[in-house]
Design an enzyme around this catalytic site. Structure first.
Site, mmCIF file in Angstrom:
data_model
loop_
_atom_site.group_PDB
_atom_site.id
_atom_site.type_symbol
_atom_site.label_atom_id
_atom_site.label_comp_id
_atom_site.label_asym_id
_atom_site.label_seq_id
_atom_site.Cartn_x
_atom_site.Cartn_y
_atom_site.Cartn_z
ATOM 1 N N ARG A 174 0.839 -1.195 0.000
ATOM 2 C CA ARG A 174 0.000 0.000 0.000
ATOM 3 C C ARG A 174 0.881 1.255 0.000
ATOM 4 N NH1 ARG A 174 -2.848 2.933 -0.964
ATOM 5 N NH2 ARG A 174 -3.751 3.888 0.881
ATOM 6 N N PHE A 175 1.979 1.189 0.728
ATOM 7 C CA PHE A 175 2.922 2.293 0.806
ATOM 8 C C PHE A 175 3.424 2.639 -0.602
ATOM 9 C CE2 PHE A 175 7.241 3.917 1.347
ATOM 10 C CZ PHE A 175 7.073 4.855 2.347
ATOM 11 N N GLU A 176 3.804 1.614 -1.339
ATOM 12 C CA GLU A 176 4.340 1.872 -2.674
ATOM 13 C C GLU A 176 3.247 2.328 -3.644
ATOM 14 O OE1 GLU A 176 6.793 -1.635 -3.214
ATOM 15 O OE2 GLU A 176 8.277 -0.781 -1.820
ATOM 16 N N GLN A 177 2.030 1.808 -3.452
ATOM 17 C CA GLN A 177 0.890 2.274 -4.242
ATOM 18 C C GLN A 177 0.641 3.763 -4.022
ATOM 19 O OE1 GLN A 177 -2.449 -0.126 -3.125
ATOM 20 N NE2 GLN A 177 -2.255 -1.538 -4.852
ATOM 21 N N PHE A 218 2.609 5.990 -3.083
ATOM 22 C CA PHE A 218 3.692 6.739 -3.692
ATOM 23 C C PHE A 218 3.438 6.951 -5.188
ATOM 24 C CE2 PHE A 218 7.770 6.690 -5.895
ATOM 25 C CZ PHE A 218 8.391 7.766 -5.289
ATOM 26 N N GLU A 276 16.152 -1.643 9.296
ATOM 27 C CA GLU A 276 14.694 -1.456 9.343
ATOM 28 C C GLU A 276 14.075 -2.820 9.054
ATOM 29 O OE1 GLU A 276 13.198 1.093 6.274
ATOM 30 O OE2 GLU A 276 11.285 1.485 7.271
ATOM 31 N N HIS A 308 16.811 4.746 10.666
ATOM 32 C CA HIS A 308 16.081 3.763 11.475
ATOM 33 C C HIS A 308 16.958 3.040 12.496
ATOM 34 C CE1 HIS A 308 12.335 4.450 9.476
ATOM 35 N NE2 HIS A 308 12.891 4.251 8.300
#
Ligand SMILES: [Zn+2]
Ligand SMILES: [Zn+2]
Lengths: 488, 488
Positions: A184-187, A189, A337, A362
């Site tokens: 979802r993070f890459e989406q 973006f 990370e 991180h």
């Protein structure tokens, strides 16, 4: 030593007090002597903290998406908002600006097209004419026409906002695993990509980002930037040099308008999925940028999900290039990370130090690497702790279990940052400072902890030493003003 | 040092290897040299681990109640089951025996009455006649009559099982907070109470507990025991001396039947909610037990939710009594089973050491107390890590975030135990060993880690030194047999 292992006497209360003081002195900020006014503010702060701890659900123990409304009401948080926070040293280029601005400002500009993908996401593109369709996407629709057709755009705009962030009511249900939340993070973006790489927006985005960070009482920012090609309405592309000049120009314009803002620098980043040949090219590009933009270029880093990327050691030839050519290219590696213990990726922390990294992004896994932890301490290499990011990306659930509790108890060199605040709907640094201050130390932290964290952010910045010295002086003036005003 | 902070050379692969080896040597078991057969078993084990890590949901990252079915199918787990595990040093008296036995065996005995409370729980009582009703309870029903009436008792028995454990399909929904899960914990304890304090059951329970631990390849147990009054059918009560004699007798009977079992010892415990006067009385009782039952009595401890109890320092007068009177009463304090940082309770770890504790129960908060951590290491005081207990009681969600990852990386003295396996539906030690081995070290742990943990359990037991030496010899013979048989 203060204790005797084999003593058969009842504990001496004075020795006990001395041990408690010794432990307090080891903590982040434990050696800072507070002046009278700071002591007054600290007693006030301790009372406010006590209230947050006893009031009900303890925000750092909950997922940030659920905790946010409690934090936003906390008087500890509003104090932290007003506090000068120095520098934000770990933020990514396209995750700095509250997405409301992207939707309410950028998508309402002329020539903005939208298409809907078969993965239920959207993409945007600015173009002077109808753009060619993309695979797995609907045809492009001019947003202005679409909005005219549907009359009330509120629901459409809200769906854009949902597309641009990870925010959800029930994160545990919606993101069952690290892989699902990274996807979802890459989406998200990719949704922002078409907006922020439009050349005029690229500049405005940076300006607005600096403004929002400035409003959160931050005076300096180091931005990890992918420097992708930006485009014009006619499809013409600009290269990295253009982006660097744009950054330079925007920062100059911004600091002219806000003279107490110190500026921003860029850490050029590439995705850790690239191969060895591509890495050589990337490092060569980084060296060129370093040569051409010495004032604004800070160094080089890799980004992307560490577990799925290549380990740093894989890139050893590329990373040795600057040394071989006698060029100074500072590194600012994301490392540790990860939860994968004993794998190749788990050596990234050690390798980051072996490649003489300036800071570590991180360092979540650092506490379980005692030798590497000592190295980083002896080398004075700080780690950039991003509490909300680590929680949202499912490295830790209750922030009281974050390894930074251990590192801060030991006074390990570190700074607090926010990674991708826009994607988490967090402010520049204040929400992360709240989580760190309340979650990592509970009642054991005090105003000295905050002061040290704030000082660290400039101390460990990439600013040249003279500018750094001046920045710290400015910060201390702001700090004293903050203390006085908070006592009113 | 192996590294140079300011070197401008590319990393030397041999130095890098040396650093990796140095870090490996610091780990729990890192200094154990495996023989040829052990090395063979270790390669097998590494392959099995790799499979568990890649196969799907990683059990230590999930709540044990959801992870159990995955663990039970794991070949790593079945190897750990067969492994001789030495001693279980942290288990509580009435949480040792699989509750199926309580329901299927004990509640089917003659004269067993049940009542239903207004909190939807049950209570049990053995009695020769109809017992007097209790407040907030239905009248007592003879279980035999009830079962005859309802014909099929399966659902009733299952409801008893649910009452006696914390097990549930959706622990996150059912136990939203530490307080809610502790409340259920104490309820379950009260459900068992009427069964296990019936004098004949008291003895049988202990015998069955030893049998189940023995079946899990455990050779010695130290039991934290409240030693409550036990009762007979006519309501007559027995005191603590009776219970100690009962323990002695049961252990003697058990070891006569299973000669390779080494026995059990008792750590007398009282609830940490008592006041200073009651504490003095409790410590005096403990000293008397120590004098009268030196072979089976190991020492003294407090139990109950640490956050809601009194801090150890509150009990300082009572705890100084043995010293004042020249009596040796070893302490085995629960301490640091808390997330409350910087509170009075958060000093329990330090105070446990100042009162010269022999071991520390849990020590969950130890890693964030660097000075206390050094004290415990220098004093050679191990902590008893109970992974599943910490997870179920909501100190940590993903076990890879458990502070034992840090402590084991540093080779801190520690043992693995199970606290209350019956309440969690875990085996004697095997499930906790699996969680520790897989969750705390991932691919970085090996057979040497397990061997050291197993050795530690005897090394840090309360056995007198000669018996300890013999026990370790017996263990090593069992270990070699385990290695050979596992290679077949
Ligand atoms: Zn980052
Ligand atoms: Zn316990």
């Amino acid at each position: 030593f203060l204790w005797c292992a084999s003593c058969n006497c009842a504990p001496d209360p004075r020795k006990r007090e001395a041990l408690i003081r010794l432990e307090a002195s080891r903590r982040t900020g434990g050696n800072i002597t507070l002046n009278e006014r700071e002591k007054l503010l600290d007693s006030k702060l301790q009372k406010l903290k006590q209230h947050d701890i006893e009031a009900g659900p303890f925000p750092p123990s909950m997922h940030f998406f659920k905790a946010k409304r409690f934090i936003d009401q906390s008087p500890v948080f509003s104090l932290i908002q007003k506090m000068p926070k120095g520098a934000a040293l770990h933020v990514h280029d396209f995750a700095m600006v509250d997405v409301d601005w992207l939707v309410k400002n950028v998508t309402y500009r002329e020539n903005c097209y939208v298409c809907f993908t078969d993965e239920q996401t959207v993409q945007f593109l600015f173009s002077s004419g109808q753009p060619a369709s993309r695979p797995r996407c609907s045809s492009w629709t001019l947003l202005r026409s679409l909005r005219e057709k549907i009359k009330n755009s509120t629901e459409l705009d809200n769906s854009f906002i949902r597309n641009l962030t990870l925010f959800t009511e029930d994160p545990d249900r919606d993101y069952p695993s690290q892989n699902s939340v990274w996807k979802r993070f890459e989406q998200a973006f990719l949704v922002a990509y078409g907006l922020v790489t439009y050349a005029p927006v690229f500049k405005d985005y940076l300006y607005e980002g600096l403004r929002q960070f400035y409003e959160d009482n931050i005076m300096f920012v180091e931005i990890r930037a992918l420097l992708p090609a930006t485009y014009e309405l006619d499809g013409r592309l600009h290269d990295k040099d253009w982006s660097m000049r744009a950054c330079q120009e925007v920062v100059r314009r911004f600091t002219a308008h806000y003279p107490d803002f110190l500026g921003a620098r860029v850490i050029f980043t590439v995705h850790r999925g690239i191969n060895a040949t591509e890495a050589v090219k990337a490092v060569e590009e980084a060296m060129a940028l370093q040569r051409n933009f010495p004032n604004i270029m800070a160094g080089f880093d890799f980004v992307g999900q560490e577990d799925h990327g290549r380990p740093l050691w894989y890139f050893k030839d590329a990373l040795s290039l600057p040394e071989d050519r006698g060029v100074n290219l500072p590194y600012f590696f994301h490392a540790g990370e990860t939860d994968s213990q004993g794998t190749d990726v788990d050596q990234n922390l050690m390798d980051a130090l072996l490649f003489n990294t300036t800071r570590i992004g991180h360092g979540f896994a650092l506490a379980r690497h005692p030798v590497v932890k000592e190295m980083s301490r002896k080398m004075g290499v700080p780690i950039e702790i991003c509490p909300i990011s680590n929680q949202v990306l499912k490295l830790v659930s209750d922030l009281r279990d974050h390894p930074a509790t251990v590192l801060m108890a030991e006074g390990h060199p570190l700074v607090i940052s926010s990674d991708d605040p826009a994607l988490f709907r967090a402010t520049g640094l204040s929400h992360d400072f709240y989580e760190a201050f309340m979650g990592f130390g509970g009642m054991s932290f005090n105003l000295g902890t905050l002061k040290e964290l704030v000082m660290n952010s400039l101390r460990y910045s990439s600013l040249p030493s003279q500018r750094k010295k001046e920045a710290i002086e400015v910060l201390l003036v702001k700090w004293d003003k903050f203390v006085v005003e908070s006592l009113l």
